[in-house]
Design a protein around this motif. Structure first.
Motif, mmCIF file in Angstrom:
data_model
loop_
_atom_site.group_PDB
_atom_site.id
_atom_site.type_symbol
_atom_site.label_atom_id
_atom_site.label_comp_id
_atom_site.label_asym_id
_atom_site.label_seq_id
_atom_site.Cartn_x
_atom_site.Cartn_y
_atom_site.Cartn_z
ATOM 1 N N LEU A 44 0.822 -1.204 0.000
ATOM 2 C CA LEU A 44 0.000 0.000 0.000
ATOM 3 C C LEU A 44 0.857 1.256 0.000
ATOM 4 N N LYS A 46 -4.387 2.754 -7.251
ATOM 5 C CA LYS A 46 -3.994 3.937 -6.480
ATOM 6 C C LYS A 46 -5.167 4.916 -6.354
ATOM 7 N N ILE A 49 -7.720 3.461 -3.851
ATOM 8 C CA ILE A 49 -7.272 3.606 -2.464
ATOM 9 C C ILE A 49 -7.440 5.055 -2.013
ATOM 10 N N PRO A 100 -0.871 2.993 5.532
ATOM 11 C CA PRO A 100 0.119 1.903 5.488
ATOM 12 C C PRO A 100 1.102 1.937 6.654
#
Length: 160
Positions: free
Chosen positions: A38, A54, A57, A69
């Motif tokens: 991550l 990406k 997330i 992360p």
């Protein structure tokens, strides 16, 4: 006879302890790898499918996607050392809550116009602006923004 049962129970509990320890170790390794992946997704330039991951997330977690992360990594390290109990568990729970409030705070700061609740969340998820708290931050941030205006929402989040 009773002595044999005690020995068997002791052996079974030792086997169970070893099995639990190996499962915990495997879980820690998996979470460590997830946190590293991550983090790399967020900091390295990407293209193709990795850009989509990406954007997803970031759309879900917003600006906190850079911090999550590291948070997962810290929890994993403490868990693998066997110290995730008592006050450490409480610290990580409150750390997660603080992270959520930071997402909401970023969402309130990034909001410049009053959109409906659903429109705002879909705009945050699209990650086209790369600012704000994502969908999770938008759930709380936009509700506070509509309820208290921008200044009031910031004041409530600072107090929390």
């Amino acid at each position: 006879m009773a002595n044999t049962k005690k020995k068997n129970n002791k052996k079974n509990s030792e086997k169970q302890t070893k099995k639990t320890a190996s499962v915990n170790q495997l879980a820690a390794i998996i979470w460590f790898a997830v946190s590293i992946l991550l983090f790399l997704f967020m900091i390295l330039p990407t293209n193709g499918i990795l850009t989509s991951i990406k954007n997803f997330i970031f759309g879900v977690f917003g600006i906190a996607a850079y911090i999550i992360p590291l948070y997962i990594l810290a929890v994993t390290v403490v868990y693998s050392l066997g110290k995730l109990c008592g006050i450490n568990k409480v610290k990580f729970v409150f750390g997660g809550m603080l992270l959520y409030f930071l997402e909401a705070f970023a969402d309130v700061l990034a909001t410049s116009e009053k959109l409906s609740y659903g429109e705002h969340l879909s705009q945050m998820f699209s990650a086209s602006t790369w600012k704000g708290g994502g969908v999770f931050g938008g759930l709380l941030g936009n509700a506070l923004y509509h309820g208290f205006t921008k200044g009031g929402a910031i004041a409530v989040l600072v107090v929390l």
